[in-house]
Design an enzyme around this catalytic site. Structure first.
Site, mmCIF file in Angstrom:
data_model
loop_
_atom_site.group_PDB
_atom_site.id
_atom_site.type_symbol
_atom_site.label_atom_id
_atom_site.label_comp_id
_atom_site.label_asym_id
_atom_site.label_seq_id
_atom_site.Cartn_x
_atom_site.Cartn_y
_atom_site.Cartn_z
ATOM 1 N N GLU A 165 0.808 -1.224 0.000
ATOM 2 C CA GLU A 165 0.000 0.000 0.000
ATOM 3 C C GLU A 165 0.843 1.278 0.000
ATOM 4 O O GLU A 165 0.787 2.077 0.937
ATOM 5 C CB GLU A 165 -0.960 -0.002 1.191
ATOM 6 C CG GLU A 165 -1.950 -1.153 1.166
ATOM 7 C CD GLU A 165 -2.984 -1.074 2.287
ATOM 8 O OE1 GLU A 165 -2.870 -0.193 3.158
ATOM 9 O OE2 GLU A 165 -3.907 -1.900 2.293
ATOM 10 N N GLU A 204 -4.904 -8.825 1.207
ATOM 11 C CA GLU A 204 -5.566 -8.470 2.466
ATOM 12 C C GLU A 204 -7.060 -8.342 2.218
ATOM 13 O O GLU A 204 -7.486 -7.748 1.227
ATOM 14 C CB GLU A 204 -5.064 -7.136 3.059
ATOM 15 C CG GLU A 204 -3.657 -7.161 3.612
ATOM 16 C CD GLU A 204 -3.254 -5.817 4.211
ATOM 17 O OE1 GLU A 204 -4.139 -5.051 4.662
ATOM 18 O OE2 GLU A 204 -2.040 -5.526 4.233
#
Length: 470
Positions: free
Chosen positions: A181, A377
């Site tokens: 991220e 995720e």
């Protein structure tokens, strides 16, 4: 070390989702180093930006820090055995850069490498495939003091660090992620300052974002040389399907702006070698310091894209009133009070919307044609309570996981090349600015004793995986 692992006596929902997955699918869970390891001052580890940030008054809930977290550094063997008992065949974890290079570069801390060496060997001994993430936000503090991700040199330091890790683990690890991220690391860390290092400046966010992407491009060829031919190299992005919030004429353009800011800011340079047209102007800033050859490096082909999915975004064009009251980076606003919507404990913006995952995966296949995808995720925070008798009932999380797995299967059925699914998270952990107040794990951590208690969602996931192995 005690793990309370008594099967729940209550019947759990059916594991038949009406979808199918490839036989070689990776079924796992994910964690990150600062969130679970603890031992922040042991065995030569240097300080990270998150050590400093969490120790700064007012930055983290109740002043909590990542030490001891879930004490995974000392309980690794037991934790891997628990993964095997749950039936996982894969585990995604991150390596703490300051454990390997306490000052970010220079002398290597062999004790740090030894820990991950033991972790990989222990996983493989239990037939669990390791997926290594090289950077999950814990930048060595010494590098931050030299400019951090605002300094182009940090990108080269990252590539050196990636090479050191690959030299040690590349003969056994086949799945590698450069960054987790980078949107969050750049925007939350440098743009609005709610993550380490706590800088509040949009120009800085864009500079940091570019250098994060550059470091990804610089590291890939080194990883390619030092890993096996079967190695899969990629990057993990947090992505959102974006839907219109009304039918005004201005709203389609707002959706496009939101997509550019939330998704294409990182997707486009990785897959297309360019930033979205008008992105930086919409943010009210100039372009980052792009040098010749940068975008060619950033768009070095990857083997897979890791997708972190938690929710969707519903947006509309800004009105004059909201223009004054809302911070809007690209001229749109999110709608977070949707009628009939269900939200996780994370609150605003964390709507439970599993169909969005299928929509997102199909869109990625259509627009970017990645060689492969993995859900790196996916999970939810809810208020969990341990009854003291070996059971944590978490029906909302269980349903969340069940519905999102069905959405993944539906995307697979539409030809999307999904190779794996990693539940966030294996265990409760330090949730960044929220400290220990939010629980995402399928395993409950009683922080006072560090006991592990498998939640109902974990028992259901184990039962689901047992069916997949037949």
């Amino acid at each position: 070390m005690e793990t309370v692992d008594q099967p729940t006596s209550q019947a759990l929902p059916d594991t038949d989702l009406g979808v199918s997955f490839p036989e070689d699918f990776l079924w796992g869970a994910a964690t990150s180093s600062y969130q679970i390891e603890g031992a922040v001052q042991e065995d030569g580890r240097g300080p990270s930006i998150w050590d400093l940030f969490s120790q700064t008054p007012g930055k983290v809930f109740q002043g909590q820090t990542g030490d001891p977290a879930a004490d995974h550094y000392h309980r690794m063997q037991d934790d891997v055995e628990m993964m095997a008992d749950l039936g996982l065949n894969a585990y995604r974890f991150s390596i703490a850069w300051p454990r390997i290079l306490p000052t970010g570069n220079g002398a290597v801390n062999s004790r740090g490498l030894d820990f991950y060496d033991r972790l990989v060997d222990t996983l493989l001994a239990h037939h669990i495939t390791p997926l290594v993430t090289l950077y999950h936000w814990d930048l060595p503090l010494s590098l931050h003091e030299r400019g951090g991700w605002l300094n182009r040199d940090t990108a080269y330091a990252f590539a050196d660090y990636a090479e050191i890790v690959a030299r040690r683990l590349g003969d056994r690890v086949d799945w590698w992620v450069t960054h987790n991220e980078p949107w969050v690391a750049a925007f939350l860390g440098y743009g609005i300052g709610v993550h380490a290092p706590g800088i509040k400046d949009l120009n800085s966010a864009c500079i940091a974002a570019h250098h994060l992407l550059l470091s990804h491009g610089l590291a890939l060829p080194r990883l390619r040389v030092l890993t096996r031919q079967t190695a899969q190299l990629g990057i993990v992005l947090n992505l959102y399907p974006i839907y219109p919030g009304d039918n005004r004429l201005e709203t389609p353009a707002a959706v496009e702006r939101a997509d550019a800011f939330c998704n294409r800011w990182f997707l486009d340079p990785v897959f297309r070698g360019s930033y979205p047209d008008g992105l930086f102007a919409a943010m009210g800033i100039g372009a980052p310091p792009i040098q010749e050859g940068d975008l060619a490096l950033i768009s070095t082909p990857i083997d897979f894209l890791g997708v972190n999915y938690y929710s969707r975004k519903v947006v509309r064009a800004l009105t004059p009133v909201s223009q004054d009251s809302e911070w809007a980076p690209s001229g749109y606003e999110e709608i977070t009070d949707l009628p009939g919507a269900t939200y996780t404990q994370m609150g605003v913006g964390w709507e439970v919307y599993p169909v969005g995952l299928a929509d997102l995966l199909v869109r990625l296949k259509h627009d970017y044609a990645p060689r492969a995808l993995a859900i790196t995720e996916n999970g939810a925070a809810f208020e969990d309570h341990w009854n003291g008798n070996g059971r944590v009932s978490d029906p909302q999380r269980l349903q969340y996981v069940r519905d999102h797995l069905r959405a993944v299967g539906q995307a697979v059925g539409q030809g999307v090349p999904v190779r794996g699914y990693f539940l966030w998270s294996l265990m409760d952990n330090f949730e960044w600015g929220y400290g220990y107040s939010k629980r995402f794990g399928m395993v409950y951590i009683d922080y006072a004793t560090q006991r592990r208690i498998i939640k109902d969602s974990g028992h259901w996931y184990a039962a689901f995986l047992a069916v997949q192995r037949r």
